[in-house]
Design an enzyme around this catalytic site. Structure first.
Site, short mmCIF file in Angstrom:
data_model
loop_
_atom_site.label_atom_id
_atom_site.label_comp_id
_atom_site.label_asym_id
_atom_site.label_seq_id
_atom_site.Cartn_x
_atom_site.Cartn_y
_atom_site.Cartn_z
N HIS A 283 0.85 -1.20 0.00
CA HIS A 283 0.00 0.00 0.00
C HIS A 283 0.88 1.25 0.00
O HIS A 283 0.90 2.00 -0.97
CB HIS A 283 -1.00 0.04 1.17
CG HIS A 283 -1.90 -1.14 1.21
ND1 HIS A 283 -2.69 -1.51 0.15
CD2 HIS A 283 -2.12 -2.08 2.18
CE1 HIS A 283 -3.36 -2.60 0.45
NE2 HIS A 283 -3.04 -2.98 1.67
N ASP A 334 -4.72 -8.07 -3.77
CA ASP A 334 -5.02 -7.91 -2.36
C ASP A 334 -6.36 -8.53 -1.94
O ASP A 334 -6.45 -9.72 -1.72
CB ASP A 334 -4.96 -6.41 -2.01
CG ASP A 334 -5.05 -6.14 -0.51
OD1 ASP A 334 -5.09 -7.10 0.27
OD2 ASP A 334 -5.09 -4.97 -0.11
ZN LIG Z 1 -3.26 -6.93 2.48
#
Ligand SMILES: [Zn+2]
Length: 461
Positions: A283, A334
């Protein structure tokens, strides 16, 4: 290198760098590419050469996966909420999984990935124990289910075995106890995490099986106190293995970290020795300028998951600034709200455009390199992700005669594939020299939609 010799003739191929080449004759022996020769006419090819119509890419690496989140696709897209309300729903599914049901779900999810051209997955795995937190008879039973799922779906996998110890870090800076559902995630201490991971039985290079390698993950500064990070970092040094961590996905994580430690999450990881060329920060959305310099200076990889970051209202991370600072970029799906690495790739550039009001931060080749070479490298497969002699024999062929890509001009085919192509345009996938997808059909999991439905329904009922 021994093994069956196979030859393909790619109408067009992007080899992992540079321009698209025409008429590329590719030869492999077993799982390894032997020769790669552009500019070969389609007439007079060696007998048995298979033709690949369209644009062939190296294998795509899905560098950040939580396989069980796939069960929530569509369930949490209606109505209002935040990352934190989504997490409550995700925990409900986490509470129900068993080794058998996780094997079935992960096999179907990995099969969906193969259909999308993914040849290697990085599974950020923290669902270790039984629902009450009691270890299974084999304390790595859930991890082994994931390794078997990847094998049965034909993918390579890096099992990023995740250390997860605390229930969270409150804005007050206080470490929160584990909620009941989180007990499944925790080994109690990092030392006990390392003891369990030793039972996985990897060799001294972190190899678990021909298709599987071991890595480690620090879930986040929310879930691992700084004084517990060192055993995880030390384990990766012992095996030369990758180390991944979620970093600054939400502003609340930064606020809590500063309140608790007087440091940003990136600074906490740096202080624990968790940054470096084998590290990947997932991220990396809400960073200070100093954080960006820290990550770039350490040559840590930044793994962007733009679909998930949009679905969870996380924000848009500083991809261009991280790349300029020296971070390789990789990509992950993800939460699997969508499994499409081509979409993840273009969203990196589109996010920058939305932030800056300007186009042209990442070209198609840079985005494809994030999906291919950089993705594999950050999962500990540096020999994959390019079509060159000596590389792993992964070939992902994308049709150019679909409604989305028809009209594509040959020399510039990479740009439309990255900016308009989808997983549905992937027609052929060769993984480690073996056919896994042919004519859009998975050869090992014959009905992927049925497998997904059968695995997901019981988890949501
Ligand atoms: Zn994750």
């Amino acid at each position: 290198m021994t093994g069956e010799v196979r030859r393909w003739h790619a109408e067009l191929a992007w080899l992992g760098a540079g321009d698209v080449q025409a008429g590329v004759l590719i030869e492999a022996a077993g799982p390894v590419l032997r020769t790669v020769t552009p500019g070969v006419a389609a007439s007079g090819l060696p007998a048995g050469t298979e033709r690949l119509a369209g644009l062939t890419l190296p294998g795509l690496a899905n560098a950040h996966s939580h396989a069980f989140h796939r069960a929530l696709r569509g369930v949490t897209e209606q109505g209002q909420g935040t990352f934190w309300t989504w997490r409550e729903r995700m925990y409900q599914v986490a509470g129900r999984l068993t080794p058998d049901s996780y094997l079935a779900l992960a096999r179907a999810v990995y099969a969906e990935m193969a259909l999308a051209g993914v040849t290697c997955v990085g599974e950020f795995h923290y669902l270790h124990h039984g629902p009450d937190g009691v270890p299974y008879a084999d304390p790595n039973e859930m991890g082994r289910a994931l390794l078997l799922a990847a094998e049965q779906a034909g993918l390579r996998i890096t099992l990023l075995d995740t250390c997860y110890l605390s229930g969270g870090l409150a804005l007050s800076g206080r470490a929160e106890p584990l909620a009941p559902v989180q007990r499944r995630f925790s080994d109690g201490t990092a030392e006990r995490w390392a003891e369990r991971v030793a039972g996985l039985g990897c060799d001294k290079h972190g190899v678990l099986a021909p298709h599987a390698r071991a890595g480690a993950a620090i879930h986040s500064v929310r879930a691992v106190p700084p004084d517990q990070m060192h055993p995880v970092v030390a384990w990766t040094h012992g095996f030369g293995a990758p180390l991944h961590a979620h970093l600054s996905e939400q502003p609340a994580e930064n606020e809590a970290s500063v309140a608790a430690y007087g440091l940003t999450p990136a600074q906490v990881l740096d202080g624990a020795g968790a940054l470096g060329p084998r590290s990947t920060l997932v991220h990396a959305t809400h960073l200070t300028r100093q954080d960006i310099a820290l990550l770039g200076g350490s040559r840590s990889c930044a793994c962007f998951c733009p679909s998930t970051e949009a679905f969870l209202a996380d924000g848009i991370g500083p991809a261009a600034a991280l790349a300029a600072a020296g971070c390789p970029l990789s990509l992950g799906s993800d939460s699997h709200a969508v499994v499409d690495l081509l979409q993840e790739a273009r969203l990196v550039e589109l996010g920058e455009r939305l932030l800056t009001g300007e186009r042209g931060h990442f070209g198609a080749a840079a985005l494809a390199a994030a999906a291919c070479g950089a993705g594999h490298a950050c999962l500990g497969w540096p020999e994959a992700g390019e079509i060159v002699p000596g590389a792993v024999a992964d070939l992902v062929t994308i049709r150019l005669d679909t409604p989305r890509l028809a009209g594509t001009a040959a020399p510039s085919a990479l740009a439309p594939v990255i900016f308009a192509g989808t997983a549905a345009d992937v027609s052929q996938v060769v993984i480690s020299g073996r056919d896994v997808v042919r004519d859009g059909q998975h050869l090992l999991v014959p009905d992927v939609p049925a497998a997904l439905t059968a695995a997901i329904r019981p988890l949501l009922s």
